[in-house]
Design a protein around this motif. Structure first.
Motif, short mmCIF file in Angstrom:
data_model
loop_
_atom_site.label_atom_id
_atom_site.label_comp_id
_atom_site.label_asym_id
_atom_site.label_seq_id
_atom_site.Cartn_x
_atom_site.Cartn_y
_atom_site.Cartn_z
N ASP A 76 1.83 -9.38 -7.12
CA ASP A 76 0.79 -9.57 -8.15
C ASP A 76 1.34 -9.29 -9.55
O ASP A 76 0.99 -9.97 -10.51
N GLU A 77 2.21 -8.28 -9.66
CA GLU A 77 2.82 -7.98 -10.96
C GLU A 77 3.68 -9.15 -11.42
O GLU A 77 3.70 -9.49 -12.61
N LYS B 161 1.42 -5.50 -4.38
CA LYS B 161 1.31 -5.19 -5.81
C LYS B 161 2.47 -5.78 -6.59
O LYS B 161 2.30 -6.28 -7.71
N GLY C 253 -3.14 -4.42 -1.71
CA GLY C 253 -2.98 -3.09 -2.26
C GLY C 253 -1.71 -2.38 -1.87
O GLY C 253 -1.41 -1.30 -2.39
#
Length: 456
Positions: A449-450, A446, A441
């Motif tokens: 993950d993107e 992030k 998180g």
């Protein structure tokens, strides 16, 4: 988000300080479902090998040099390196594209801008991965764009340099080749050429995190499609989501941890040991090496010093033996740096301010004494002392020499001075921010993950 699949090719510049961050990103991508092929340009061919615990295979391609030539010859003849390595990379990708599971993307080090051209010519998604921070890379960018003009003579025209998102920089704060035209011409061309075709990249990654360089990152967001995915320090020392990830190796290391070093540290009180290491490339002059040794002895603190065999003869006669006999110091040819920095006995870290060492100290909460030598190190040192306030930088004379009194002053300041207490608080704050960034998180998590989602 569906799990990613397919091959990702990783192409680091063949220096350990650039390879290590590529390895760490490879591990993270492997755990996200990718099969990673790490390509090393070398004059020493090695059969491909697959790492333990990760879907990572390491391949070598020919860099155009011969086995009998010194590995650093490639830095003196960059054109030969570029011509040969671009051909080898093209051949490698062409073969890979014939496989059942062809590669989807090439993540390359911008030190080799030709790799972007090769990737685009072979139809791959192209990803530039800066292993150095924006605080250095943006100076290179402004030199390339002509928005900063390198002085002809640093002594005749001392200036304060201004860049968006930066504090004012004196000439001592700039990368070595940015102080005077014509100094370090090969390095100048290397780092400035990173931006020659960067706008053609589909994505840009950087080994930093948003909270570390917020003003610089804000400016960056308006320029390029950037994702900050750092710090890519082994997971054991950050989020521990990859508990087996405790060093930069891929299971092929022949270097065993030196248990005698850790045993020696165990006997020392908390925050009582000064750790000294200047990276794999820096070589201090004989005079500076002796001066540093005398400074450490003068402070009276326990010390652990990582000194390569080739540098050991620069130490004062009897220095190593006396420290060992009286049990206040240890000189070792190889030190498990992460384990040492994580040890509670370490009170401060005397460093050349290379980016990997700086990030490691920051992630492990160790304040710094900066002795920068060249390239990005002076700028890193500026931020360490004046922006992040997690250390102090030694003051060198006009010839770059640092006296034993100055080194000792800085060490004592960090170890027991009032400013040292503030530095310790600040580095603990950044330690928390670094872990939050890469943990689930967090901003860097992030961003990873993107990036993965592009291929899912």
């Amino acid at each position: 988000m569906g799990e990613a699949s397919g091959d990702i090719l990783m192409f680091p510049y063949p220096l350990q300080g650039h390879i290590n961050p590529m390895i760490q990103l490879s591990k993270r991508l492997s755990k996200k479902g990718f099969t990673v092929k790490l390509i090393i340009a070398s004059n020493n061919h090695r059969e491909p090998y697959t790492s333990d615990g990760y879907s990572i295979t390491v391949h070598t391609i020919h860099d155009g040099f011969f086995p009998h030539e010194h590995p650093h010859t490639k830095f003196q003849d960059p054109d030969r390196f570029t011509d040969s390595t671009s051909r080898s990379l093209t051949d490698f990708i062409s073969r890979e594209k014939l496989l059942n599971n062809p590669p989807k993307a090439l993540i390359y080090d911008p030190f080799m801008p030709f790799a972007l051209d090769v990737a685009r010519d072979t139809g791959l998604y192209t990803v530039a991965y800066f292993t150095q921070p924006w605080l250095a890379s943006l100076i290179y960018y402004h030199i390339k764009e002509g928005t900063y003009d390198v002085p002809v003579d640093k002594h005749e025209t001392p200036i304060l340099a201004s860049f968006p998102g930066f504090p004012l920089l004196s000439q001592n704060d700039l990368p070595s080749f940015a102080c005077e035209k014509g100094s370090y011409p090969i390095i100048h061309d290397f780092v400035v050429s990173q931006f020659s075709n960067l706008l053609q990249a589909d994505c840009i990654l950087c080994n930093t995190f948003d909270q570390l360089e917020p003003k610089v990152v804000k400016w960056m967001d308006d320029q390029w499609p950037v994702k900050n995915i750092g710090p890519v320090v082994p997971s054991k020392y950050l989020d521990n989501r990859l508990p087996e990830d405790k060093d930069y190796d891929l299971g092929d290391s022949e270097t065993e941890p030196d248990e005698s070093i850790l045993s020696w540290l165990e006997k020392k009180p908390a925050k009582s040991v000064v750790f000294i290491a200047f990276g794999t490339l820096v070589a201090l002059s004989d005079k500076q090496m002796k001066e540093t040794a005398m400074a450490i002895k003068q402070t009276g603190y326990n010390f652990l010093w990582s000194v390569r065999d080739t540098e050991r003869n620069k130490l004062p006669s009897g220095f190593v033996e006396e420290a060992l006999k009286k049990d206040y110091g240890l000189v070792a040819k190889w030190v498990p740096q992460l384990e040492v920095l994580a040890h509670e006995s370490i009170g401060c870290f005397i460093t050349h301010c290379g980016w990997n060492s700086t990030l490691e100290a920051l992630c492990l909460g160790v304040p710094l004494v900066g002795m920068p030598q060249w390239t990005d190190q002076p700028t890193n040192a500026k931020f360490i002392e004046d922006v992040w306030k997690i250390g102090v930088r030694v003051k060198a004379d006009d010839n770059g020499f640092v006296s034993k009194e100055e080194i000792a002053r800085c060490v004592v300041e960090v170890m027991e001075g009032e400013k040292g207490k503030e530095m310790r608080k600040n580095v603990e704050k950044f330690k928390v921010l670094a872990r939050e960034a890469i943990s689930e998180g967090g901003s860097s998590d992030k961003a990873i993950d993107e990036f993965v989602a592009i291929f899912s």
